[in-house]
Motif scaffolding. Structure first.
Motif, PDB file in Angstrom:
ATOM      1  N   LYS A   8       0.817  -1.228   0.000  1.00 54.07           N
ATOM      2  CA  LYS A   8       0.000   0.000   0.000  1.00 54.07           C
ATOM      3  C   LYS A   8       0.850   1.278   0.000  1.00 54.07           C
ATOM      4  O   LYS A   8       0.685   2.166   0.833  1.00 54.07           O
ATOM      5  CB  LYS A   8      -0.971  -0.023   1.163  1.00 54.07           C
ATOM      6  CG  LYS A   8      -1.975  -1.167   1.060  1.00 54.07           C
ATOM      7  CD  LYS A   8      -2.880  -1.202   2.245  1.00 54.07           C
ATOM      8  CE  LYS A   8      -3.938  -2.259   2.186  1.00 54.07           C
ATOM      9  NZ  LYS A   8      -3.681  -3.557   1.703  1.00 54.07           N
ATOM     10  N   GLY A   9       1.780   1.341  -0.966  1.00 53.99           N
ATOM     11  CA  GLY A   9       2.582   2.544  -1.151  1.00 53.99           C
ATOM     12  C   GLY A   9       3.916   2.547  -0.450  1.00 53.99           C
ATOM     13  O   GLY A   9       4.732   3.438  -0.683  1.00 53.99           O
ATOM     14  N   GLU A  10       4.169   1.580   0.415  1.00 55.04           N
ATOM     15  CA  GLU A  10       5.450   1.510   1.123  1.00 55.04           C
ATOM     16  C   GLU A  10       6.551   1.053   0.182  1.00 55.04           C
ATOM     17  O   GLU A  10       6.344   0.194  -0.660  1.00 55.04           O
ATOM     18  CB  GLU A  10       5.349   0.468   2.244  1.00 55.04           C
ATOM     19  CG  GLU A  10       5.427   1.022   3.621  1.00 55.04           C
ATOM     20  CD  GLU A  10       5.367  -0.088   4.648  1.00 55.04           C
ATOM     21  OE1 GLU A  10       6.341  -0.843   4.780  1.00 55.04           O
ATOM     22  OE2 GLU A  10       4.324  -0.179   5.306  1.00 55.04           O
ATOM     23  N   LEU A  11       7.730   1.620   0.353  1.00 56.02           N
ATOM     24  CA  LEU A  11       8.899   1.158  -0.386  1.00 56.02           C
ATOM     25  C   LEU A  11       9.686   0.191   0.486  1.00 56.02           C
ATOM     26  O   LEU A  11       9.568   0.225   1.715  1.00 56.02           O
ATOM     27  CB  LEU A  11       9.776   2.349  -0.767  1.00 56.02           C
ATOM     28  CG  LEU A  11       9.147   3.332  -1.746  1.00 56.02           C
ATOM     29  CD1 LEU A  11      10.034   4.562  -1.905  1.00 56.02           C
ATOM     30  CD2 LEU A  11       8.901   2.679  -3.093  1.00 56.02           C
ATOM     31  N   PRO A  12      10.500  -0.669  -0.114  1.00 57.66           N
ATOM     32  CA  PRO A  12      11.312  -1.588   0.693  1.00 57.66           C
ATOM     33  C   PRO A  12      12.233  -0.826   1.647  1.00 57.66           C
ATOM     34  O   PRO A  12      12.629   0.312   1.366  1.00 57.66           O
ATOM     35  CB  PRO A  12      12.144  -2.355  -0.346  1.00 57.66           C
ATOM     36  CG  PRO A  12      11.396  -2.190  -1.626  1.00 57.66           C
ATOM     37  CD  PRO A  12      10.706  -0.867  -1.548  1.00 57.66           C
ATOM     38  N   PRO A  13      12.597  -1.432   2.778  1.00 55.59           N
ATOM     39  CA  PRO A  13      13.525  -0.772   3.707  1.00 55.59           C
ATOM     40  C   PRO A  13      14.853  -0.492   3.012  1.00 55.59           C
ATOM     41  O   PRO A  13      15.321  -1.293   2.211  1.00 55.59           O
ATOM     42  CB  PRO A  13      13.694  -1.789   4.836  1.00 55.59           C
ATOM     43  CG  PRO A  13      13.275  -3.095   4.269  1.00 55.59           C
ATOM     44  CD  PRO A  13      12.275  -2.796   3.192  1.00 55.59           C
ATOM     45  N   GLY A  14      15.426   0.659   3.306  1.00 51.63           N
ATOM     46  CA  GLY A  14      16.724   1.002   2.734  1.00 51.63           C
ATOM     47  C   GLY A  14      16.637   1.904   1.523  1.00 51.63           C
ATOM     48  O   GLY A  14      17.649   2.444   1.095  1.00 51.63           O
ATOM     49  N   ILE A  15      15.434   2.080   0.961  1.00 54.23           N
ATOM     50  CA  ILE A  15      15.304   3.009  -0.164  1.00 54.23           C
ATOM     51  C   ILE A  15      15.458   4.417   0.413  1.00 54.23           C
ATOM     52  O   ILE A  15      14.809   4.782   1.380  1.00 54.23           O
ATOM     53  CB  ILE A  15      13.935   2.847  -0.862  1.00 54.23           C
ATOM     54  CG1 ILE A  15      13.763   1.422  -1.396  1.00 54.23           C
ATOM     55  CG2 ILE A  15      13.773   3.882  -1.977  1.00 54.23           C
ATOM     56  CD1 ILE A  15      14.757   1.010  -2.448  1.00 54.23           C
ATOM     57  N   PRO A  16      16.320   5.239  -0.186  1.00 53.36           N
ATOM     58  CA  PRO A  16      16.586   6.566   0.380  1.00 53.36           C
ATOM     59  C   PRO A  16      15.410   7.522   0.198  1.00 53.36           C
ATOM     60  O   PRO A  16      14.474   7.249  -0.551  1.00 53.36           O
ATOM     61  CB  PRO A  16      17.798   7.042  -0.425  1.00 53.36           C
ATOM     62  CG  PRO A  16      17.700   6.308  -1.722  1.00 53.36           C
ATOM     63  CD  PRO A  16      17.095   4.973  -1.387  1.00 53.36           C
ATOM     64  N   ALA A  17      15.490   8.653   0.860  1.00 54.02           N
ATOM     65  CA  ALA A  17      14.497   9.713   0.694  1.00 54.02           C
ATOM     66  C   ALA A  17      14.567  10.243  -0.736  1.00 54.02           C
ATOM     67  O   ALA A  17      15.598  10.128  -1.406  1.00 54.02           O
ATOM     68  CB  ALA A  17      14.763  10.840   1.692  1.00 54.02           C
ATOM     69  N   ASP A  18      13.479  10.819  -1.196  1.00 53.49           N
ATOM     70  CA  ASP A  18      13.421  11.340  -2.556  1.00 53.49           C
ATOM     71  C   ASP A  18      14.577  12.297  -2.819  1.00 53.49           C
ATOM     72  O   ASP A  18      14.850  13.209  -2.039  1.00 53.49           O
ATOM     73  CB  ASP A  18      12.086  12.057  -2.781  1.00 53.49           C
ATOM     74  CG  ASP A  18      11.790  12.262  -4.258  1.00 53.49           C
ATOM     75  OD1 ASP A  18      12.241  11.433  -5.082  1.00 53.49           O
ATOM     76  OD2 ASP A  18      11.103  13.233  -4.596  1.00 53.49           O
ATOM     77  N   GLY A  19      15.285  12.049  -3.906  1.00 60.44           N
ATOM     78  CA  GLY A  19      16.413  12.881  -4.289  1.00 60.44           C
ATOM     79  C   GLY A  19      17.740  12.442  -3.714  1.00 60.44           C
ATOM     80  O   GLY A  19      18.782  12.969  -4.091  1.00 60.44           O
ATOM     81  N   ASP A  20      17.721  11.462  -2.810  1.00 59.42           N
ATOM     82  CA  ASP A  20      18.957  10.983  -2.185  1.00 59.42           C
ATOM     83  C   ASP A  20      19.425   9.687  -2.830  1.00 59.42           C
ATOM     84  O   ASP A  20      18.662   8.985  -3.490  1.00 59.42           O
ATOM     85  CB  ASP A  20      18.762  10.742  -0.685  1.00 59.42           C
ATOM     86  CG  ASP A  20      18.601  12.033   0.097  1.00 59.42           C
ATOM     87  OD1 ASP A  20      18.931  13.104  -0.451  1.00 59.42           O
ATOM     88  OD2 ASP A  20      18.131  11.966   1.237  1.00 59.42           O
ATOM     89  N   THR A  21      20.680   9.363  -2.596  1.00 58.65           N
ATOM     90  CA  THR A  21      21.287   8.128  -3.093  1.00 58.65           C
ATOM     91  C   THR A  21      21.959   7.415  -1.934  1.00 58.65           C
ATOM     92  O   THR A  21      22.599   8.049  -1.102  1.00 58.65           O
ATOM     93  CB  THR A  21      22.335   8.442  -4.184  1.00 58.65           C
ATOM     94  OG1 THR A  21      21.684   9.076  -5.287  1.00 58.65           O
ATOM     95  CG2 THR A  21      23.028   7.181  -4.668  1.00 58.65           C
ATOM     96  N   GLU A  22      21.797   6.103  -1.872  1.00 54.49           N
ATOM     97  CA  GLU A  22      22.493   5.277  -0.880  1.00 54.49           C
ATOM     98  C   GLU A  22      23.365   4.274  -1.626  1.00 54.49           C
ATOM     99  O   GLU A  22      22.961   3.735  -2.663  1.00 54.49           O
ATOM    100  CB  GLU A  22      21.500   4.499  -0.011  1.00 54.49           C
ATOM    101  CG  GLU A  22      20.648   5.344   0.890  1.00 54.49           C
ATOM    102  CD  GLU A  22      21.394   5.926   2.069  1.00 54.49           C
ATOM    103  OE1 GLU A  22      22.557   5.565   2.312  1.00 54.49           O
ATOM    104  OE2 GLU A  22      20.799   6.776   2.746  1.00 54.49           O
ATOM    105  N   GLU A  23      24.550   4.020  -1.101  1.00 54.60           N
ATOM    106  CA  GLU A  23      25.456   3.025  -1.675  1.00 54.60           C
ATOM    107  C   GLU A  23      25.376   1.749  -0.853  1.00 54.60           C
ATOM    108  O   GLU A  23      25.365   1.796   0.371  1.00 54.60           O
ATOM    109  CB  GLU A  23      26.889   3.542  -1.669  1.00 54.60           C
ATOM    110  CG  GLU A  23      27.877   2.553  -2.251  1.00 54.60           C
ATOM    111  CD  GLU A  23      29.300   3.068  -2.218  1.00 54.60           C
ATOM    112  OE1 GLU A  23      30.055   2.611  -1.335  1.00 54.60           O
ATOM    113  OE2 GLU A  23      29.639   3.917  -3.044  1.00 54.60           O
TER     114      GLU A  23
END
Length: 110
Positions: A8-23
């Protein structure tokens, strides 16, 4: 994708905030560990996560992190609801050099 629909609209854990990037580095993604991200997706939504092609771990189908090389250095970016996973340290197989042209970096957006 289907995960977001099912949750219901949730993204998987670890997806960054909009506009951010995670390595993905040393098994961690920002404040969420790789194992939590993996368990949210494998095997219900994807059979395996791609491993680092420079290691022996070509696919990660078991989310236990012991003994698995998780230092893929892949990047995950969220931009206006679209998730991009890229391999910014892609190596040109012919030259052995790291690809620096953003247009040639391996990535997928959904």
């Amino acid at each position: 994708g289907q995960y977001t629909v099912d949750k219901k609209g949730e993204l998987p854990p670890g997806i960054p905030a909009d506009g951010d990037t995670e390595e993905i580095s040393e098994g961690e993604m920002g404040s969420v560990d790789f194992e939590a991200f993996c368990r949210a997706l494998v095997p219900a939504y994807i059979g395996a996560l791609p491993g680092d092609p420079n290691s022996d771990d070509q696919a990660i189908s078991d989310c236990e992190t012991d003994g698995v090389d998780l230092n893929t250095e892949y990047e995950i970016t969220l931009d206006s609801g679209h998730i991009t996973i890229s391999a910014p340290n892609t190596v040109d197989p012919e030259t052995g050099d790291t690809i620096t042209d953003p247009e040639d970096i391996i990535s997928i957006t959904r």
